[in-house]
Write an enzyme that holds these catalytic residues in place. Structure first.
Site, PDB file in Angstrom:
ATOM      1  CG  HIS A   1       7.497   5.226   0.074  1.00  0.00           C
ATOM      2  ND1 HIS A   1       7.587   5.743   1.341  1.00  0.00           N
ATOM      3  CD2 HIS A   1       6.674   4.156   0.180  1.00  0.00           C
ATOM      4  CE1 HIS A   1       6.873   5.015   2.183  1.00  0.00           C
ATOM      5  NE2 HIS A   1       6.295   4.040   1.494  1.00  0.00           N
TER       6      HIS A   1
ATOM      7  CD  GLU B   1       1.577  -0.534   2.696  1.00  0.00           C
ATOM      8  OE1 GLU B   1       2.735  -0.864   2.378  1.00  0.00           O
ATOM      9  OE2 GLU B   1       1.051   0.500   2.272  1.00  0.00           O
TER      10      GLU B   1
ATOM     11  CG  ASP C   1       4.757   0.455   5.305  1.00  0.00           C
ATOM     12  OD1 ASP C   1       5.318   1.093   6.209  1.00  0.00           O
ATOM     13  OD2 ASP C   1       4.536   0.934   4.176  1.00  0.00           O
TER      14      ASP C   1
END
Ligand code: 3PY
Ligand code: MG
Length: 264
Positions: free
Chosen positions: A45, A148, A174
């Protein structure tokens, strides 16, 4: 040298690590002296590159924590490059099936267990430790796959059955999105899903991990009670945000009290 994090994963011993999103090596240096056993650089990310990871890892050497990386995706090249750069283990995002898990393990291991390519690289001191490194690497590289999604929770038993998966690691955000309760990481359905994962890990004698993005006394205790052992506490950005807010709030409160006392 034994990889203490992989050893802890195999023994299901509790370790606390943390997470870096800001790529500056100073962040690694600050966090490295605090006592975490591992620090993961988030390459999924953020724009932390392989080179950025190397700088972060240099900030950790000799200080205690082992450098891990959450790779940008479940991709052979991403996994190979970060291991060659010196990551002691990979945390692989969005692993939903046993096939996904097998792909991650395959990428992380040298033949015959996998297809990691041999090369002189930073992990083997640019070739000067080539022989000893490649002999030990498969045993010394931690492979943790992220659970996730709802699909991953449903497939947890088959994911855990994949040879070479040292543990799983829950991404609560997530996961919450996948269950339709985005951001509600303490929602009963999410806590339920987490417990299901932890229970499956216990049965299979694999490590259950979790990223407690905003840690506090209660959610840390709950995670440990639920059987999670590989625990990432917070991350650089959260620490900075919370510390800055707290100190400004303290200053404002102090100012108010001071003004009330002196300027009534
Ligand atoms: C998530 O919560 O989805 C994460 O990936 C945390 O690292
Ligand atoms: Mg995630």
């Amino acid at each position: 040298m034994v990889n203490l994090v992989r050893e802890a994963l195999l023994e299901r011993r509790v370790t606390f690590g943390t997470w870096i999103q800001l790529g500056h090596p100073g962040i690694a240096e600050i966090l490295a002296d605090i006592g975490f056993e591992w620090i993961a650089a988030d390459c999924e990310h953020t724009d932390i590159s392989t080179e950025g990871f190397m700088s972060l890892a240099r900030g950790m050497y000799g200080r205690g924590p082992l450098p891990l990386a959450r790779v940008r995706e479940n991709d052979t090249l991403a996994i190979r490059q970060i291991l060659d750069a010196g990551a002691q283990g990979v945390i692989v995002p969005l692993v939903n099936t046993a096939e996904d898990a097998a792909r991650a393990v395959y990428a992380a291991k040298y033949p015959p267990e996998g297809i990691r390519g041999f090369a002189f690289c930073r992990a083997n001191n640019w070739g000067s430790d080539f022989n000893s490194y490649v002999q030990e690497a498969n045993n010394n590289t931690a492979v943790v796959v992220m659970v996730e999604s709802k699909e991953a929770v449903e497939n947890i038993k088959s994911i855990l059955a994949v040879e070479g998966v040292d543990g799983v690691f829950i991404g609560p955000y997530d996961l919450s999105g996948s269950f339709g309760v985005t951001g509600q990481t303490s929602h009963p359905v999410i806590l339920d899903a987490m417990r299901k994962v932890a229970e499956a890990c216990k049965v299979r004698r694999k490590s259950a991990g979790i990223h407690i993005v905003k840690p506090n006394k209660d959610n840390i205790r709950l995670a440990v009670e639920d059987g999670f052992t590989f625990i990432a506490l917070g991350m650089d950005t959260v620490f900075l945000d919370e510390a800055a807010r707290n100190i400004l709030e303290t200053a404002h409160k102090g100012c108010l009290e001071h003004n009330e006392r002196n300027y009534r």
